[in-house]
Design a protein around this motif. Structure first.
Motif, PDB file in Angstrom:
ATOM      1  N   GLY A 342       0.850  -1.150  -0.016  1.00  0.00           N
ATOM      2  CA  GLY A 342       0.116  -0.069  -0.026  1.00  0.00           C
ATOM      3  C   GLY A 342       0.926   1.367   0.071  1.00  0.00           C
ATOM      4  O   GLY A 342       0.523   2.335  -0.582  1.00  0.00           O
ATOM      5  N   THR A 343       2.082   1.362   0.894  1.00  0.00           N
ATOM      6  CA  THR A 343       2.818   2.310   0.956  1.00  0.00           C
ATOM      7  C   THR A 343       3.389   2.574  -0.565  1.00  0.00           C
ATOM      8  O   THR A 343       3.575   3.697  -1.172  1.00  0.00           O
ATOM      9  N   ALA A 344       3.928   1.438  -1.384  1.00  0.00           N
ATOM     10  CA  ALA A 344       4.542   1.537  -2.726  1.00  0.00           C
ATOM     11  C   ALA A 344       3.471   2.278  -3.483  1.00  0.00           C
ATOM     12  O   ALA A 344       3.884   3.196  -4.548  1.00  0.00           O
ATOM     13  N   ARG A 345       2.192   1.737  -3.702  1.00  0.00           N
ATOM     14  CA  ARG A 345       1.156   2.363  -4.507  1.00  0.00           C
ATOM     15  C   ARG A 345       0.988   3.939  -4.193  1.00  0.00           C
ATOM     16  O   ARG A 345       1.077   4.618  -5.102  1.00  0.00           O
ATOM     17  N   PHE A 346       0.867   4.132  -2.985  1.00  0.00           N
ATOM     18  CA  PHE A 346       0.591   5.532  -2.621  1.00  0.00           C
ATOM     19  C   PHE A 346       1.900   6.394  -3.111  1.00  0.00           C
ATOM     20  O   PHE A 346       1.667   7.495  -3.187  1.00  0.00           O
ATOM     21  N   ILE A 347       2.985   5.911  -3.019  1.00  0.00           N
ATOM     22  CA  ILE A 347       4.227   6.723  -3.359  1.00  0.00           C
ATOM     23  C   ILE A 347       4.042   6.863  -4.740  1.00  0.00           C
ATOM     24  O   ILE A 347       4.499   8.000  -5.105  1.00  0.00           O
ATOM     25  N   GLY A 348       3.754   5.971  -5.665  1.00  0.00           N
ATOM     26  CA  GLY A 348       3.671   6.164  -7.036  1.00  0.00           C
ATOM     27  C   GLY A 348       2.260   6.994  -7.378  1.00  0.00           C
ATOM     28  O   GLY A 348       2.436   7.965  -8.370  1.00  0.00           O
ATOM     29  N   VAL A 349       1.433   7.326  -6.669  1.00  0.00           N
ATOM     30  CA  VAL A 349       0.247   7.988  -6.702  1.00  0.00           C
ATOM     31  C   VAL A 349       0.619   9.552  -6.329  1.00  0.00           C
ATOM     32  O   VAL A 349       0.379  10.840  -6.918  1.00  0.00           O
ATOM     33  N   ALA A 350       1.620   9.425  -5.425  1.00  0.00           N
ATOM     34  CA  ALA A 350       2.017  10.802  -4.971  1.00  0.00           C
ATOM     35  C   ALA A 350       2.990  11.574  -5.864  1.00  0.00           C
ATOM     36  O   ALA A 350       2.931  12.888  -6.244  1.00  0.00           O
ATOM     37  N   LEU A 351       3.884  10.899  -6.455  1.00  0.00           N
ATOM     38  CA  LEU A 351       5.046  11.076  -7.503  1.00  0.00           C
ATOM     39  C   LEU A 351       4.435  11.390  -8.933  1.00  0.00           C
ATOM     40  O   LEU A 351       5.071  12.332  -9.523  1.00  0.00           O
ATOM     41  N   GLY A 352       3.232  10.732  -9.265  1.00  0.00           N
ATOM     42  CA  GLY A 352       2.720  10.961 -10.621  1.00  0.00           C
ATOM     43  C   GLY A 352       2.456  12.496 -10.783  1.00  0.00           C
ATOM     44  O   GLY A 352       3.160  12.952 -12.046  1.00  0.00           O
ATOM     45  N   PRO A 353       1.499  13.057 -10.232  1.00  0.00           N
ATOM     46  CA  PRO A 353       1.215  14.343 -10.753  1.00  0.00           C
ATOM     47  C   PRO A 353       2.495  15.500 -10.646  1.00  0.00           C
ATOM     48  O   PRO A 353       2.741  16.179 -11.498  1.00  0.00           O
TER      49      PRO A 353
END
Length: 397
Positions: A342-353
């Motif tokens: 879940g942390t890895a996924r949220f890091i992806g979400v955070a870095l994308g924009p």
């Protein structure tokens, strides 16, 4: 569907609202608050990074204090952060207050979907858990499709801060319902100290990193591409066609609906390792072909068409990653691994924009990088399969 299950199912819906509803209204927020594209990307990232940090500890905290108490506390954080975001425009330096509100929202959102899954595991009979988890995915998928439309429509009716009022209403509904219908019970597991929890976490990472890192990478890159490209699409529609409101929100419906439908279908197909391998390869191949098509022609209609196909490919991949991660570890390790995923996924979400805001003026370069990242997912999958052949049989039938 029972009332308790309905209120629990609102939790993943609330988490999706936290970011997906913001995407179509970012240009409006940028214009009114006099932000750069990079600063508007922070509006999404400041929600996701706090959630990424806290998610691994949600299981430990809920074991210690009880699922219900932690869910209610999480929802209070979401409401408080949403209120601050909604009224931030009335304060001096509104952007600072908006980011503080987003951080508070993110802290609360960390306890929504993970705790919804945990409380179903505790309270729902095993014979009905599949149905209950399926309902969570339905609410998650509906949130992905509906949230951009709601956000864009709210901004068109009044202003962007009206979108946060909708989050408050849904969150209050879930909070009151859970408070009235869900008993407070701990998991029944032995509660360790935080020191022992961290030691166990480090041990799992050391012993499993070769097997789990490729899966974490594919999940994180998939979410990075999802939110990064949607961030770009919001600005692309605004700058090129000056479309706003409901009609702008519907543009996001096509790729997100494709991903949701394919994800639901894929979840039903995942019965053995052969399915996992073939479905993952199909998903990665579809994404690579679609991104290559964008490079060939990235006018709006072709871009939206290829994006819809690419997100359908992502709909194959994400359920496969969920199944692989939960199936190849022991019961004692599953909580740690799922939390870290879940942390890895949220890091992806955070870095994308944030990262895509740097590429926003050079669409050709952006598409080439996107294709390279989708190809790197293929390499990660191949590496994972080679590692699994060397270490242990994959998913047990």
């Amino acid at each position: 569907m029972s009332k308790p299950l309905f209120y629990i199912s609102l939790l993943p819906f609330i988490m999706v609202l936290g970011n997906s509803m913001m995407i179509p209204i970012l240009p409006d927020m940028q214009s009114e608050l006099h932000l750069t594209e990079k600063e508007s990307g922070y509006i999404l990232s400041f929600f996701s990074f706090p959630a990424a940090i806290i998610i691994p500890f949600i299981g430990f905290l809920s074991d210690r204090f009880g699922r219900k108490i932690l869910i209610l506390l999480s929802l209070f954080f979401v409401i408080g952060g949403s209120v601050l975001c909604a009224v931030s425009i009335w304060f001096p330096h509104p952007f600072i207050w908006l980011l503080i509100g987003r951080v508070i929202q993110g802290i609360g959102a960390a306890g929504t979907t993970p705790l919804a899954m945990a409380i179903i595991g505790d309270a729902v009979d095993r014979t009905r858990q599949g149905e209950a988890f399926g309902l969570l995915e339905v609410f998650n998928g509906v949130g992905k499709v509906v949230a951009p439309i709601v956000g864009a429509t709210a901004a068109a009716i009044y202003n962007w801060n009206l979108a946060f009022v909708f989050v408050i209403i849904v969150t209050v509904l879930s909070l009151v319902g859970i408070f009235k219908t869900i008993p407070n019970k701990k998991s029944g597991n032995q509660v360790n100290s935080i020191r022992n929890y961290l030691q166990d976490l480090i041990y799992v990472l050391k012993s499993k990193w070769l097997e789990i890192f490729p899966l974490f990478y594919m999940g994180a890159v998939g979410l990075f591409l999802l939110f990064g490209i949607l961030f770009y699409l919001s600005y692309y529609i605004e700058m090129t066609y000056h479309i706003d409101g409901f009609f702008k929100g519907t543009a996001f419906m096509f790729p997100l609906a494709a991903m949701t439908i394919v994800s639901y279908w894929t979840g039903k197909q995942l019965k053995n390792s052969g399915n996992f391998q073939s479905l993952t390869l199909i998903g990665i191949s579809v994404m690579m072909v679609s991104f290559a098509g964008m490079e060939w022609n990235h006018s709006f209609h072709f871009f939206l068409f290829f994006l819809t196909i690419a997100f359908a490919g992502l709909g194959f991949i994400l359920p496969c990653m969920n199944t692989a991660i939960t199936s190849q570890v022991s019961d004692g390790e599953r909580g740690f691994i799922v939390g870290l995923y879940g942390t890895a996924r949220f890091i992806g979400v955070a870095l994308g924009p944030t990262i895509f805001s740097i590429w926003i003026d050079d669409v050709g370069y952006m598409i080439r990088i996107v294709f390279i990242l989708s190809f790197s997912m293929l390499l990660a999958f191949i590496f994972h399969q080679l590692i699994m052949k060397e270490t242990q049989p994959y998913l047990q039938k």
